[in-house]
Design a protein around this motif. Sequence first.
Motif, PDB file in Angstrom:
ATOM      1  N   LEU A   1       0.824  -1.215   0.000  1.00  0.00           N
ATOM      2  CA  LEU A   1       0.000   0.000   0.000  1.00  0.00           C
ATOM      3  C   LEU A   1       0.859   1.267   0.000  1.00  0.00           C
ATOM      4  O   LEU A   1       0.512   2.252  -0.655  1.00  0.00           O
ATOM      5  CB  LEU A   1      -0.986  -0.031   1.172  1.00  0.00           C
ATOM      6  N   VAL A   2       1.989   1.226   0.707  1.00  0.00           N
ATOM      7  CA  VAL A   2       2.882   2.403   0.702  1.00  0.00           C
ATOM      8  C   VAL A   2       3.380   2.646  -0.728  1.00  0.00           C
ATOM      9  O   VAL A   2       3.411   3.784  -1.211  1.00  0.00           O
ATOM     10  CB  VAL A   2       4.057   2.218   1.695  1.00  0.00           C
ATOM     11  N   HIS A   3       3.721   1.563  -1.431  1.00  0.00           N
ATOM     12  CA  HIS A   3       4.193   1.694  -2.818  1.00  0.00           C
ATOM     13  C   HIS A   3       3.103   2.338  -3.691  1.00  0.00           C
ATOM     14  O   HIS A   3       3.374   3.264  -4.468  1.00  0.00           O
ATOM     15  CB  HIS A   3       4.582   0.311  -3.342  1.00  0.00           C
ATOM     16  N   LEU A   4       1.872   1.862  -3.529  1.00  0.00           N
ATOM     17  CA  LEU A   4       0.743   2.400  -4.296  1.00  0.00           C
ATOM     18  C   LEU A   4       0.526   3.883  -3.966  1.00  0.00           C
ATOM     19  O   LEU A   4       0.320   4.721  -4.853  1.00  0.00           O
ATOM     20  CB  LEU A   4      -0.501   1.569  -3.950  1.00  0.00           C
ATOM     21  N   GLN A   5       0.627   4.197  -2.674  1.00  0.00           N
ATOM     22  CA  GLN A   5       0.431   5.600  -2.241  1.00  0.00           C
ATOM     23  C   GLN A   5       1.524   6.492  -2.843  1.00  0.00           C
ATOM     24  O   GLN A   5       1.246   7.611  -3.307  1.00  0.00           O
ATOM     25  CB  GLN A   5       0.459   5.681  -0.709  1.00  0.00           C
ATOM     26  N   GLN A   6       2.752   5.988  -2.872  1.00  0.00           N
ATOM     27  CA  GLN A   6       3.852   6.792  -3.431  1.00  0.00           C
ATOM     28  C   GLN A   6       3.661   6.997  -4.931  1.00  0.00           C
ATOM     29  O   GLN A   6       3.926   8.072  -5.456  1.00  0.00           O
ATOM     30  CB  GLN A   6       5.192   6.111  -3.128  1.00  0.00           C
ATOM     31  N   GLN A   7       3.145   5.950  -5.595  1.00  0.00           N
ATOM     32  CA  GLN A   7       2.882   6.085  -7.038  1.00  0.00           C
ATOM     33  C   GLN A   7       1.797   7.120  -7.296  1.00  0.00           C
ATOM     34  O   GLN A   7       1.916   7.981  -8.164  1.00  0.00           O
ATOM     35  CB  GLN A   7       2.399   4.753  -7.591  1.00  0.00           C
ATOM     36  N   LEU A   8       0.704   7.025  -6.503  1.00  0.00           N
ATOM     37  CA  LEU A   8      -0.424   7.944  -6.697  1.00  0.00           C
ATOM     38  C   LEU A   8      -0.023   9.391  -6.412  1.00  0.00           C
ATOM     39  O   LEU A   8      -0.571  10.318  -6.992  1.00  0.00           O
ATOM     40  CB  LEU A   8      -1.591   7.556  -5.782  1.00  0.00           C
ATOM     41  N   GLY A   9       0.943   9.550  -5.490  1.00  0.00           N
ATOM     42  CA  GLY A   9       1.303  10.913  -5.081  1.00  0.00           C
ATOM     43  C   GLY A   9       2.531  11.469  -5.778  1.00  0.00           C
ATOM     44  O   GLY A   9       2.937  12.601  -5.500  1.00  0.00           O
ATOM     45  N   GLN A  10       3.098  10.679  -6.697  1.00  0.00           N
ATOM     46  CA  GLN A  10       4.345  11.170  -7.307  1.00  0.00           C
ATOM     47  C   GLN A  10       4.057  12.407  -8.160  1.00  0.00           C
ATOM     48  O   GLN A  10       3.035  12.495  -8.813  1.00  0.00           O
ATOM     49  CB  GLN A  10       5.052  10.082  -8.117  1.00  0.00           C
ATOM     50  N   GLY A  11       4.942  13.365  -8.078  1.00  0.00           N
ATOM     51  CA  GLY A  11       4.747  14.587  -8.858  1.00  0.00           C
ATOM     52  C   GLY A  11       4.061  15.680  -8.051  1.00  0.00           C
ATOM     53  O   GLY A  11       3.921  16.813  -8.517  1.00  0.00           O
ATOM     54  N   GLY A  12       3.609  15.363  -6.845  1.00  0.00           N
ATOM     55  CA  GLY A  12       3.017  16.394  -5.983  1.00  0.00           C
ATOM     56  C   GLY A  12       1.591  16.747  -6.362  1.00  0.00           C
ATOM     57  O   GLY A  12       0.931  16.031  -7.103  1.00  0.00           O
ATOM     58  N   GLY A  13       1.112  17.865  -5.811  1.00  0.00           N
ATOM     59  CA  GLY A  13      -0.276  18.277  -6.043  1.00  0.00           C
ATOM     60  C   GLY A  13      -1.234  17.319  -5.355  1.00  0.00           C
ATOM     61  O   GLY A  13      -2.298  17.016  -5.876  1.00  0.00           O
ATOM     62  N   VAL A  14      -0.814  16.842  -4.174  1.00  0.00           N
ATOM     63  CA  VAL A  14      -1.599  15.818  -3.516  1.00  0.00           C
ATOM     64  C   VAL A  14      -1.731  16.109  -2.018  1.00  0.00           C
ATOM     65  O   VAL A  14      -0.818  16.653  -1.390  1.00  0.00           O
ATOM     66  CB  VAL A  14      -0.945  14.437  -3.782  1.00  0.00           C
ATOM     67  N   VAL A  15      -2.924  15.794  -1.482  1.00  0.00           N
ATOM     68  CA  VAL A  15      -3.145  15.832  -0.039  1.00  0.00           C
ATOM     69  C   VAL A  15      -3.486  14.401   0.358  1.00  0.00           C
ATOM     70  O   VAL A  15      -4.449  13.834  -0.150  1.00  0.00           O
ATOM     71  CB  VAL A  15      -4.329  16.745   0.355  1.00  0.00           C
ATOM     72  N   MET A  16      -2.661  13.805   1.223  1.00  0.00           N
ATOM     73  CA  MET A  16      -2.904  12.410   1.623  1.00  0.00           C
ATOM     74  C   MET A  16      -3.040  12.336   3.134  1.00  0.00           C
ATOM     75  O   MET A  16      -2.258  12.935   3.856  1.00  0.00           O
ATOM     76  CB  MET A  16      -1.751  11.527   1.151  1.00  0.00           C
ATOM     77  N   ASP A  17      -4.055  11.595   3.599  1.00  0.00           N
ATOM     78  CA  ASP A  17      -4.193  11.451   5.046  1.00  0.00           C
ATOM     79  C   ASP A  17      -4.034   9.999   5.469  1.00  0.00           C
ATOM     80  O   ASP A  17      -4.258   9.087   4.684  1.00  0.00           O
ATOM     81  CB  ASP A  17      -5.501  12.060   5.558  1.00  0.00           C
ATOM     82  N   GLY A  18      -3.559   9.813   6.720  1.00  0.00           N
ATOM     83  CA  GLY A  18      -3.340   8.454   7.213  1.00  0.00           C
ATOM     84  C   GLY A  18      -2.657   8.454   8.554  1.00  0.00           C
ATOM     85  O   GLY A  18      -2.957   9.276   9.428  1.00  0.00           O
ATOM     86  N   ARG A  19      -1.735   7.495   8.742  1.00  0.00           N
ATOM     87  CA  ARG A  19      -1.020   7.370  10.008  1.00  0.00           C
ATOM     88  C   ARG A  19       0.480   7.562   9.845  1.00  0.00           C
ATOM     89  O   ARG A  19       1.174   7.923  10.784  1.00  0.00           O
ATOM     90  CB  ARG A  19      -1.249   5.969  10.617  1.00  0.00           C
ATOM     91  N   ASP A  20       0.981   7.261   8.643  1.00  0.00           N
ATOM     92  CA  ASP A  20       2.433   7.237   8.422  1.00  0.00           C
ATOM     93  C   ASP A  20       2.819   8.031   7.182  1.00  0.00           C
ATOM     94  O   ASP A  20       3.838   7.763   6.563  1.00  0.00           O
ATOM     95  CB  ASP A  20       2.905   5.777   8.250  1.00  0.00           C
ATOM     96  N   ILE A  21       1.979   8.979   6.796  1.00  0.00           N
ATOM     97  CA  ILE A  21       2.237   9.685   5.528  1.00  0.00           C
ATOM     98  C   ILE A  21       3.458  10.597   5.667  1.00  0.00           C
ATOM     99  O   ILE A  21       4.353  10.569   4.813  1.00  0.00           O
ATOM    100  CB  ILE A  21       0.985  10.494   5.066  1.00  0.00           C
ATOM    101  N   GLY A  22       3.515  11.356   6.766  1.00  0.00           N
ATOM    102  CA  GLY A  22       4.652  12.279   6.949  1.00  0.00           C
ATOM    103  C   GLY A  22       5.911  11.588   7.431  1.00  0.00           C
ATOM    104  O   GLY A  22       7.001  12.158   7.360  1.00  0.00           O
TER     105      GLY A  22
END
Length: 206
Positions: free
Chosen positions: A116-137
């Motif tokens: 899931l971390v890999h998927l999240q990094q793919q979805l957020g690559q390039g910026g322009g993203v707000v992601m919420d969770g427990r370990d995002i920062g």
Amino acid sequence: MKRITIAIDGFSSCGKSTLAKQLAHHLHYTYIDSGAMYRAVALYAIENGLVNEGVLNKVALLRVLNHIHIGFEHDDATQSSETWLDGRNVEHRIREMDVSHNVTLVSPVPEVRAKLVHLQQQLGQGGGVVMDGRDIGTVVFPNAEVKFFMTARPDVRAMRRFLELKGRGAGVSYEKVLANIERRDTDDTTRAADPLVQAPGCLRHR
Ligand code: DC
């Protein structure tokens, strides 16, 4: 203008997704709900008989993990992004109590987190993203330009979640919601893999 990454971490039911959605809307950024992905894996496990009496069949889950497909699609009617699991819209189903009860069985599994971390990094690559969770920062985007950490008293969070569920017609008691929130707080902060901690340099909101 540079499109940055905004990470919002914190305890469950603090209003992280409300803040994230509003920020994303205001900035014309993409909002990504990382908790929905863990919930989708939990739903898969429930529906495929991989959870029995509160115990996860981890070996069986790891065997199929690569074939579980989780994604998001924009719904024009609700103007929001909705969670899909293996070709089915599960946005509402994953918010139900059985998923909330079982999600912390799958979220500590390192292989689930890696996927899931890999998927999240793919979805957020390039910026322009707000992601919420427990370990995002801390783990997913340690270099995020802006990091928030949100918290509130468990009873306040439980009331918020209870009213939300009641509004959707769910027959659940406040006490059950509070117990679930308190248990998930413990599970989220004490697990070995990527526990919930405040990233250094966070903006803390109470
Ligand atoms: O944000 P939420 O309450 O919908 O998340 C559900 C569960 O998923 C939460 O109890 C812990 C897990 N989770 C996680 O381990 N890491 C994330 N980045 C997001 C959620």
